[in-house]
Design a protein around this motif. Structure first.
Motif, PDB file in Angstrom:
ATOM      1  N   THR A  37       6.643   2.308   2.506  1.00 11.56           N
ATOM      2  CA  THR A  37       7.060   2.544   3.765  1.00 11.56           C
ATOM      3  C   THR A  37       8.479   1.774   4.157  1.00 11.56           C
ATOM      4  OG1 THR A  37       5.884   0.241   4.665  1.00 11.56           O
ATOM      5  CG2 THR A  37       4.617   2.336   4.651  1.00 11.56           C
ATOM      6  N   ALA A  38       8.729   0.572   3.626  1.00 18.12           N
ATOM      7  CA  ALA A  38      10.097  -0.060   3.785  1.00 18.12           C
ATOM      8  C   ALA A  38      11.359   0.789   3.054  1.00 18.12           C
ATOM      9  CB  ALA A  38      10.196  -1.320   2.997  1.00 18.12           C
ATOM     10  N   VAL A  39      10.832   1.648   1.896  1.00 17.58           N
ATOM     11  CA  VAL A  39      11.753   2.505   1.153  1.00 17.58           C
ATOM     12  C   VAL A  39      11.964   3.652   2.107  1.00 17.58           C
ATOM     13  CG1 VAL A  39      12.013   4.219  -0.625  1.00 17.58           C
ATOM     14  CG2 VAL A  39      11.275   1.826  -0.987  1.00 17.58           C
ATOM     15  N   ALA A  40      11.051   4.132   2.866  1.00 17.15           N
ATOM     16  CA  ALA A  40      11.027   5.572   3.684  1.00 17.15           C
ATOM     17  C   ALA A  40      11.963   5.258   4.632  1.00 17.15           C
ATOM     18  CB  ALA A  40       9.424   5.613   4.093  1.00 17.15           C
ATOM     19  N   VAL A  41      12.026   4.130   5.413  1.00 15.94           N
ATOM     20  CA  VAL A  41      12.758   3.832   6.495  1.00 15.94           C
ATOM     21  C   VAL A  41      14.274   3.365   5.853  1.00 15.94           C
ATOM     22  CG1 VAL A  41      11.170   3.688   7.994  1.00 15.94           C
ATOM     23  CG2 VAL A  41      11.946   1.536   6.871  1.00 15.94           C
ATOM     24  N   ARG A  42      14.459   3.293   4.701  1.00  9.58           N
ATOM     25  CA  ARG A  42      15.596   2.959   3.905  1.00  9.58           C
ATOM     26  C   ARG A  42      16.120   1.542   4.194  1.00  9.58           C
ATOM     27  NH1 ARG A  42      20.425   6.563   5.519  1.00  9.58           N
ATOM     28  NH2 ARG A  42      21.475   5.300   3.704  1.00  9.58           N
ATOM     29  N   ALA A  43      14.954   0.653   4.093  1.00  9.48           N
ATOM     30  CA  ALA A  43      15.189  -0.929   4.299  1.00  9.48           C
ATOM     31  C   ALA A  43      15.099  -1.589   3.022  1.00  9.48           C
ATOM     32  CB  ALA A  43      13.841  -1.545   5.302  1.00  9.48           C
ATOM     33  N   ARG A  44      14.806  -0.762   2.054  1.00 13.43           N
ATOM     34  CA  ARG A  44      14.710  -1.411   0.794  1.00 13.43           C
ATOM     35  C   ARG A  44      15.106  -0.262  -0.372  1.00 13.43           C
ATOM     36  NH1 ARG A  44       9.396  -2.960  -2.612  1.00 13.43           N
ATOM     37  NH2 ARG A  44       9.807  -1.023  -3.321  1.00 13.43           N
ATOM     38  N   PRO A  45      15.882  -0.801  -1.428  1.00 12.82           N
ATOM     39  CA  PRO A  45      16.102   0.438  -2.551  1.00 12.82           C
ATOM     40  C   PRO A  45      14.788   0.940  -3.043  1.00 12.82           C
ATOM     41  CG  PRO A  45      17.148  -1.643  -2.755  1.00 12.82           C
ATOM     42  CD  PRO A  45      16.286  -1.859  -1.831  1.00 12.82           C
ATOM     43  N   ALA A  46      14.543   2.155  -3.327  1.00 13.12           N
ATOM     44  CA  ALA A  46      13.452   2.525  -4.197  1.00 13.12           C
ATOM     45  C   ALA A  46      13.197   1.912  -5.586  1.00 13.12           C
ATOM     46  CB  ALA A  46      13.425   4.340  -4.390  1.00 13.12           C
ATOM     47  N   ARG A  47      11.981   1.563  -5.638  1.00 18.52           N
ATOM     48  CA  ARG A  47      11.451   1.142  -6.777  1.00 18.52           C
ATOM     49  C   ARG A  47       9.883   1.170  -6.973  1.00 18.52           C
ATOM     50  NH1 ARG A  47      14.009  -3.642  -5.176  1.00 18.52           N
ATOM     51  NH2 ARG A  47      12.529  -5.163  -4.330  1.00 18.52           N
ATOM     52  N   LEU A  48       9.129   0.752  -8.196  1.00 17.49           N
ATOM     53  CA  LEU A  48       7.797   0.886  -8.234  1.00 17.49           C
ATOM     54  C   LEU A  48       7.339  -0.301  -7.514  1.00 17.49           C
ATOM     55  CD1 LEU A  48       5.320   1.736  -9.734  1.00 17.49           C
ATOM     56  CD2 LEU A  48       5.656   0.349 -11.349  1.00 17.49           C
ATOM     57  N   SER A  49       6.192   0.103  -6.873  1.00 21.14           N
ATOM     58  CA  SER A  49       5.329  -1.053  -6.033  1.00 21.14           C
ATOM     59  C   SER A  49       4.231  -1.219  -6.840  1.00 21.14           C
ATOM     60  CB  SER A  49       5.268  -0.898  -4.665  1.00 21.14           C
ATOM     61  OG  SER A  49       6.501  -0.840  -3.745  1.00 21.14           O
ATOM     62  N   THR A  50       3.490  -2.528  -6.922  1.00 20.09           N
ATOM     63  CA  THR A  50       2.122  -2.625  -7.804  1.00 20.09           C
ATOM     64  C   THR A  50       1.159  -3.271  -6.584  1.00 20.09           C
ATOM     65  OG1 THR A  50       3.075  -5.112  -8.150  1.00 20.09           O
ATOM     66  CG2 THR A  50       3.531  -3.148  -9.895  1.00 20.09           C
ATOM     67  N   ASP A  51       1.344  -3.366  -5.579  1.00 13.81           N
ATOM     68  CA  ASP A  51       0.295  -3.601  -4.483  1.00 13.81           C
ATOM     69  C   ASP A  51       0.604  -3.123  -3.147  1.00 13.81           C
ATOM     70  OD1 ASP A  51       2.421  -5.172  -3.498  1.00 13.81           O
ATOM     71  OD2 ASP A  51       1.647  -6.974  -3.651  1.00 13.81           O
ATOM     72  N   VAL A  52      -0.199  -3.172  -2.333  1.00 14.67           N
ATOM     73  CA  VAL A  52      -0.019  -2.509  -0.885  1.00 14.67           C
ATOM     74  C   VAL A  52      -0.262  -3.784  -0.212  1.00 14.67           C
ATOM     75  CG1 VAL A  52      -1.313  -1.159   0.842  1.00 14.67           C
ATOM     76  CG2 VAL A  52      -1.475  -0.437  -1.489  1.00 14.67           C
ATOM     77  N   ASP A  53       1.001  -3.824   0.816  1.00 13.48           N
ATOM     78  CA  ASP A  53       0.950  -4.967   1.675  1.00 13.48           C
ATOM     79  C   ASP A  53       0.791  -4.529   3.175  1.00 13.48           C
ATOM     80  OD1 ASP A  53       2.203  -7.704   0.688  1.00 13.48           O
ATOM     81  OD2 ASP A  53       3.151  -5.915  -0.660  1.00 13.48           O
ATOM     82  N   VAL A  54      -0.219  -5.019   3.951  1.00 15.69           N
ATOM     83  CA  VAL A  54      -0.449  -4.494   5.374  1.00 15.69           C
ATOM     84  C   VAL A  54      -0.596  -5.818   6.215  1.00 15.69           C
ATOM     85  CG1 VAL A  54      -2.955  -4.377   4.571  1.00 15.69           C
ATOM     86  CG2 VAL A  54      -2.124  -3.218   6.614  1.00 15.69           C
ATOM     87  N   LEU A  55      -0.040  -5.720   7.344  1.00 19.00           N
ATOM     88  CA  LEU A  55      -0.062  -7.072   8.368  1.00 19.00           C
ATOM     89  C   LEU A  55      -1.196  -6.432   9.071  1.00 19.00           C
ATOM     90  CD1 LEU A  55       1.097  -9.426   9.361  1.00 19.00           C
ATOM     91  CD2 LEU A  55       2.520  -8.072  10.632  1.00 19.00           C
ATOM     92  N   VAL A  56      -2.179  -7.068   9.431  1.00 13.42           N
ATOM     93  CA  VAL A  56      -3.268  -6.797  10.373  1.00 13.42           C
ATOM     94  C   VAL A  56      -3.236  -7.685  11.651  1.00 13.42           C
ATOM     95  CG1 VAL A  56      -5.827  -6.918  10.578  1.00 13.42           C
ATOM     96  CG2 VAL A  56      -4.745  -6.376   8.336  1.00 13.42           C
ATOM     97  N   ASP A  57      -3.586  -6.810  12.845  1.00 16.03           N
ATOM     98  CA  ASP A  57      -3.729  -7.816  14.076  1.00 16.03           C
ATOM     99  C   ASP A  57      -4.595  -8.990  13.675  1.00 16.03           C
ATOM    100  OD1 ASP A  57      -4.120  -8.578  16.660  1.00 16.03           O
ATOM    101  OD2 ASP A  57      -5.064  -6.645  17.254  1.00 16.03           O
TER     102      ASP A  57
END
Length: 306
Positions: A37-57
């Motif tokens: 999601t950070a790559v999609a909004v161009r806040a980070r260069p594209a590279r392989l991710s190995t986990d899913v980070d999710v911030l929960v209410d």
């Protein structure tokens, strides 16, 4: 017929959709951070991710964690004998693993570097939410401003790391010079989330630093400790040891050097580790601890009065 397996990229993308649906089923608000999601909004260069980070209410955190367990994921074993140095731990998430998925889930109720109250941080980022197409669905995530601050804070925890250096340089180019209005938005979000001090180095680089007094808090101390020790394992144990009375140190040191078997097994997918595998895991922990020792010993937060 051989069982098909997911590649890491496939798993990470599909797990975003899975977690989004799971949270929706229990009516919980979530925001995906870092990664695709950070790559999609161009806040980070594209590279392989190995986990899913999710911030929960934060008010729905345990409900979401239980829902994730209900679909077959299990929490990594995280119990530790840290009590006197608990203020330096900056506990912020729960990790989940699954025998049939190569990626992890990192479920956050906060993110290191955001020093404001958990609920205030979530609400500030939630106000900037957008929907990002991932794996055939649209998942909620912070916009470019929110993701930029998250990525920067992650990088600032260990700015000497090559990937983190790349991220900070990438963001400085994206936000500096020609885009002062975007930089200003990041600075305002930092103020709202209590990260003006922790993100100060980054904010200076994009011309958005604000004159704010240093926040005297356990969270700021924990943040500074993570920066000084690069978050390497062993640093917290050293802090705990320094704050423990001499008579109790041998027992604590033994627990740090030779943790229980279930601790080692719980941090990996294998539940039936052989003696050779257990020995290899111990050796790996000792090596990481030794690498952390010099920086940890230099940290002022190791002192008993910190």
């Amino acid at each position: 017929m051989p069982q098909s397996t997911l590649t890491m990229t496939e798993a990470v993308l599909l797990a975003h959709a899975l977690v989004a649906r799971t949270a929706e089923d229990v009516g919980a608000r979530i925001l995906f951070i870092k990664g695709p999601t950070a790559v999609a909004v161009r806040a980070r260069p594209a590279r392989l991710s190995t986990d899913v980070d999710v911030l929960v209410d934060p008010v729905a955190f345990e409900e979401v964690c239980h829902a994730i367990e209900d679909i077959g994921w299990r929490r990594r074993f995280t119990q530790r004998q840290i009590s006197r140095a608990a203020d330096l731990a900056f506990d912020h998430s729960t990790h989940f693993i699954h025998t049939e998925w190569p990626c992890d889930l990192d479920v956050h109720f906060n993110f290191p570097g955001f020093l404001a109250a958990d609920q205030d941080v979530f609400e500030a980022l939630w106000q900037r939410r957008i929907l990002v197409p991932i794996a055939g669905t649209k998942v909620p995530a912070p916009d470019f401003t929110g993701q930029s601050l998250v990525v920067a804070l992650h990088a600032l925890r260990d700015p000497e790391n090559h990937s983190n250096t790349e991220d900070l340089k990438y963001l400085s180019i994206r936000l500096g010079g020609a885009h002062p209005e975007l930089a200003q938005e990041v600075g305002e979000l930092a103020a709202a989330t209590g990260s003006s001090e922790s993100a100060h180095q980054f904010l200076v680089s994009i011309g958005a630093a604000q004159s704010t007094p240093e926040i005297a808090s356990d969270r700021l101390a924990a943040w500074q400790f993570r920066q000084q020790t690069s978050g390497l394992s062993g640093a917290l144990w050293l802090a705990e040891l320094r704050r423990t009375p001499w008579a109790q140190r041998p027992k604590l040191a033994l627990g740090a050097l030779l943790p229980r078997r279930e601790f080692l097994a719980g941090s990996h997918l294998a539940s039936d580790l052989t003696r050779r595998q257990v020995a290899a895991l111990h050796l790996r922990r000792w090596q990481r601890g030794l690498r952390a020792t010099p920086a940890a010993l230099r940290s002022r937060h190791l002192d008993s009065g910190a």
